[in-house]
Design a protein around this motif. Sequence first.
Motif, PDB file in Angstrom:
ATOM      1  N   SER A 186      64.755  33.469  22.932  1.00  0.00           N
ATOM      2  CA  SER A 186      64.757  34.036  21.498  1.00  0.00           C
ATOM      3  C   SER A 186      65.936  33.424  20.847  1.00  0.00           C
ATOM      4  O   SER A 186      66.000  33.397  19.780  1.00  0.00           O
ATOM      5  N   LEU A 187      67.054  33.515  21.606  1.00  0.00           N
ATOM      6  CA  LEU A 187      68.348  33.001  21.254  1.00  0.00           C
ATOM      7  C   LEU A 187      68.155  31.631  20.644  1.00  0.00           C
ATOM      8  O   LEU A 187      68.622  31.006  19.852  1.00  0.00           O
ATOM      9  N   TYR A 188      67.474  30.856  21.422  1.00  0.00           N
ATOM     10  CA  TYR A 188      67.311  29.280  21.392  1.00  0.00           C
ATOM     11  C   TYR A 188      66.657  29.185  20.069  1.00  0.00           C
ATOM     12  O   TYR A 188      66.821  28.395  19.234  1.00  0.00           O
ATOM     13  N   ASN A 189      65.514  29.934  20.051  1.00  0.00           N
ATOM     14  CA  ASN A 189      64.487  29.639  18.855  1.00  0.00           C
ATOM     15  C   ASN A 189      65.474  30.077  17.408  1.00  0.00           C
ATOM     16  O   ASN A 189      65.087  29.492  16.613  1.00  0.00           O
ATOM     17  N   ALA A 190      66.242  31.116  17.702  1.00  0.00           N
ATOM     18  CA  ALA A 190      66.944  31.782  16.611  1.00  0.00           C
ATOM     19  C   ALA A 190      67.929  30.745  16.014  1.00  0.00           C
ATOM     20  O   ALA A 190      68.014  30.247  14.867  1.00  0.00           O
ATOM     21  N   ASN A 191      68.612  30.068  17.166  1.00  0.00           N
ATOM     22  CA  ASN A 191      69.739  29.193  16.531  1.00  0.00           C
ATOM     23  C   ASN A 191      68.910  27.830  16.087  1.00  0.00           C
ATOM     24  O   ASN A 191      69.387  27.268  14.959  1.00  0.00           O
ATOM     25  N   THR A 192      67.780  27.451  16.477  1.00  0.00           N
ATOM     26  CA  THR A 192      66.972  26.431  16.101  1.00  0.00           C
ATOM     27  C   THR A 192      66.662  26.742  14.720  1.00  0.00           C
ATOM     28  O   THR A 192      66.802  25.651  13.794  1.00  0.00           O
ATOM     29  N   MET A 193      66.279  27.716  14.304  1.00  0.00           N
ATOM     30  CA  MET A 193      65.770  28.098  13.138  1.00  0.00           C
ATOM     31  C   MET A 193      66.959  28.138  11.994  1.00  0.00           C
ATOM     32  O   MET A 193      66.735  27.559  10.920  1.00  0.00           O
ATOM     33  N   MET A 194      68.125  28.564  12.428  1.00  0.00           N
ATOM     34  CA  MET A 194      69.188  28.709  11.702  1.00  0.00           C
ATOM     35  C   MET A 194      69.529  27.202  11.232  1.00  0.00           C
ATOM     36  O   MET A 194      70.086  26.741  10.067  1.00  0.00           O
ATOM     37  N   THR A 195      69.575  26.272  12.156  1.00  0.00           N
ATOM     38  CA  THR A 195      69.757  24.924  11.994  1.00  0.00           C
ATOM     39  C   THR A 195      68.972  24.404  11.080  1.00  0.00           C
ATOM     40  O   THR A 195      69.518  23.795  10.044  1.00  0.00           O
ATOM     41  N   VAL A 196      67.624  24.680  11.076  1.00  0.00           N
ATOM     42  CA  VAL A 196      66.579  23.919  10.463  1.00  0.00           C
ATOM     43  C   VAL A 196      66.854  24.422   8.695  1.00  0.00           C
ATOM     44  O   VAL A 196      66.836  23.711   7.881  1.00  0.00           O
ATOM     45  N   VAL A 197      66.894  25.774   8.941  1.00  0.00           N
ATOM     46  CA  VAL A 197      67.239  26.365   7.536  1.00  0.00           C
ATOM     47  C   VAL A 197      68.369  26.116   6.780  1.00  0.00           C
ATOM     48  O   VAL A 197      68.557  25.675   5.533  1.00  0.00           O
ATOM     49  N   ILE A 198      69.448  25.830   7.347  1.00  0.00           N
ATOM     50  CA  ILE A 198      70.769  25.320   6.934  1.00  0.00           C
ATOM     51  C   ILE A 198      70.500  23.734   6.134  1.00  0.00           C
ATOM     52  O   ILE A 198      70.728  23.413   5.098  1.00  0.00           O
ATOM     53  N   LEU A 199      69.903  22.963   7.219  1.00  0.00           N
ATOM     54  CA  LEU A 199      69.529  21.759   6.819  1.00  0.00           C
ATOM     55  C   LEU A 199      68.498  21.469   5.814  1.00  0.00           C
ATOM     56  O   LEU A 199      68.831  20.665   4.692  1.00  0.00           O
ATOM     57  N   ALA A 200      67.598  22.272   5.609  1.00  0.00           N
ATOM     58  CA  ALA A 200      66.635  22.335   4.449  1.00  0.00           C
ATOM     59  C   ALA A 200      67.279  22.816   3.192  1.00  0.00           C
ATOM     60  O   ALA A 200      67.055  22.233   2.204  1.00  0.00           O
ATOM     61  N   GLY A 201      67.945  24.009   3.455  1.00  0.00           N
ATOM     62  CA  GLY A 201      68.910  24.509   2.298  1.00  0.00           C
ATOM     63  C   GLY A 201      69.659  23.304   1.677  1.00  0.00           C
ATOM     64  O   GLY A 201      69.825  23.112   0.216  1.00  0.00           O
ATOM     65  N   ALA A 202      70.393  22.718   2.392  1.00  0.00           N
ATOM     66  CA  ALA A 202      71.331  21.606   1.964  1.00  0.00           C
ATOM     67  C   ALA A 202      70.417  20.429   1.184  1.00  0.00           C
ATOM     68  O   ALA A 202      70.995  19.901   0.163  1.00  0.00           O
ATOM     69  N   LEU A 203      69.379  19.894   1.936  1.00  0.00           N
ATOM     70  CA  LEU A 203      68.625  18.903   1.495  1.00  0.00           C
ATOM     71  C   LEU A 203      67.877  19.260   0.137  1.00  0.00           C
ATOM     72  O   LEU A 203      67.834  18.601  -0.987  1.00  0.00           O
ATOM     73  N   ILE A 204      67.356  20.507  -0.147  1.00  0.00           N
ATOM     74  CA  ILE A 204      66.939  21.126  -1.429  1.00  0.00           C
ATOM     75  C   ILE A 204      67.908  21.300  -2.348  1.00  0.00           C
ATOM     76  O   ILE A 204      67.492  20.785  -3.617  1.00  0.00           O
ATOM     77  N   SER A 205      68.901  21.380  -2.113  1.00  0.00           N
ATOM     78  CA  SER A 205      70.214  21.834  -3.113  1.00  0.00           C
ATOM     79  C   SER A 205      70.589  20.301  -3.589  1.00  0.00           C
ATOM     80  O   SER A 205      70.852  20.040  -4.577  1.00  0.00           O
ATOM     81  N   LEU A 206      70.427  19.386  -2.732  1.00  0.00           N
ATOM     82  CA  LEU A 206      70.748  17.941  -3.187  1.00  0.00           C
ATOM     83  C   LEU A 206      69.888  17.379  -3.841  1.00  0.00           C
ATOM     84  O   LEU A 206      70.273  16.818  -4.634  1.00  0.00           O
ATOM     85  N   GLY A 207      68.450  17.802  -3.523  1.00  0.00           N
ATOM     86  CA  GLY A 207      67.547  17.338  -4.419  1.00  0.00           C
ATOM     87  C   GLY A 207      67.362  17.797  -5.603  1.00  0.00           C
ATOM     88  O   GLY A 207      67.299  17.085  -6.773  1.00  0.00           O
ATOM     89  N   LEU A 208      67.753  19.045  -5.986  1.00  0.00           N
ATOM     90  CA  LEU A 208      67.877  19.688  -7.155  1.00  0.00           C
ATOM     91  C   LEU A 208      68.999  18.906  -7.954  1.00  0.00           C
ATOM     92  O   LEU A 208      68.797  18.687  -9.131  1.00  0.00           O
ATOM     93  N   ALA A 209      69.981  18.767  -7.299  1.00  0.00           N
ATOM     94  CA  ALA A 209      71.291  18.093  -7.975  1.00  0.00           C
ATOM     95  C   ALA A 209      70.897  16.904  -8.597  1.00  0.00           C
ATOM     96  O   ALA A 209      71.086  16.499  -9.488  1.00  0.00           O
ATOM     97  N   ALA A 210      70.354  16.102  -7.461  1.00  0.00           N
ATOM     98  CA  ALA A 210      70.019  14.663  -8.067  1.00  0.00           C
ATOM     99  C   ALA A 210      69.134  14.689  -9.036  1.00  0.00           C
ATOM    100  O   ALA A 210      68.974  13.740  -9.789  1.00  0.00           O
ATOM    101  N   THR A 211      67.824  15.539  -8.958  1.00  0.00           N
ATOM    102  CA  THR A 211      66.807  15.724 -10.099  1.00  0.00           C
ATOM    103  C   THR A 211      67.400  15.886 -11.307  1.00  0.00           C
ATOM    104  O   THR A 211      67.094  15.245 -12.462  1.00  0.00           O
ATOM    105  N   PHE A 212      68.170  16.839 -11.432  1.00  0.00           N
ATOM    106  CA  PHE A 212      68.775  17.411 -12.775  1.00  0.00           C
ATOM    107  C   PHE A 212      69.857  16.323 -13.084  1.00  0.00           C
ATOM    108  O   PHE A 212      70.186  16.052 -14.401  1.00  0.00           O
ATOM    109  N   GLY A 213      70.636  15.547 -12.301  1.00  0.00           N
ATOM    110  CA  GLY A 213      71.439  14.631 -12.736  1.00  0.00           C
ATOM    111  C   GLY A 213      70.693  13.473 -13.233  1.00  0.00           C
ATOM    112  O   GLY A 213      71.272  13.122 -14.318  1.00  0.00           O
ATOM    113  N   LEU A 214      69.507  13.214 -12.871  1.00  0.00           N
ATOM    114  CA  LEU A 214      68.572  12.145 -13.507  1.00  0.00           C
ATOM    115  C   LEU A 214      68.307  12.453 -14.571  1.00  0.00           C
ATOM    116  O   LEU A 214      68.223  11.581 -15.849  1.00  0.00           O
TER     117      LEU A 214
END
Length: 217
Positions: A186-214
């Motif tokens: 369960s700990l392994y799965n939870a840590n994996t989920m946190m990693t995925v969420v952090i990366l996904a959040g970073a990519l979404i934020s970057l995508g939004l910033a790039a989109t509105f920048g354009l």
Amino acid sequence: MSSKVNKFSLSNVKIGRKIVGAFALIVLTTVLVSGVIFTNKSFVQSTSDNVITDMSDAIEMDALLQRAVAQQTAMRGLLITGDIAYIDTYRESAARFDEALAEMKTKFSDDSARGNALNEIETHMQEWRNNVAEKQINLVKHPLTIDQARALEVTGYSAELFAKMFAVADAEKAQINSNVKAAQESLYNANTMMTVVILAGALISLGLAATFGLVLT
């Protein structure tokens, strides 16, 4: 007279509103990511604490068995040498066993399964003391009956009772190990989920910033 319906377009939105909208979406993404991370962090902490507790319980069970074996060892020393000093060693080991058992029964008073296991160990121990150890002590005190005391040991009854105690303890430790393994997964799965969420959040934020920048350019 005809009316013309204007379709929504970011190009028709004022720059200030675009900036506010972009910032709001990024903040929302950050809040959602933080919420997931906080929830998982609490779960990880709770599960980690449970793992530590389970491992501590297994160590306590081993310590209890060691105190049981100490009594048996003292009695064997008595039978081999006839030295009554081993009786004191047996009594001291028995007192330490009883103390550890009482502490564990108090600790697991709300855990019926663990409590039943401890009661079963206690029952086997009392049977061994009453029907083997105490009889051997009384027989050893008299030179003419010391061989009878030794004969009690070779019947296998003592070994049988200790085997029952160890079987109960081993079953409890197997359950503890199963709980620890499940918690680790369960700990392994939870840590994996946190990693995925952090990366996904970073990519979404970057995508939004790039989109509105354009859009803003």
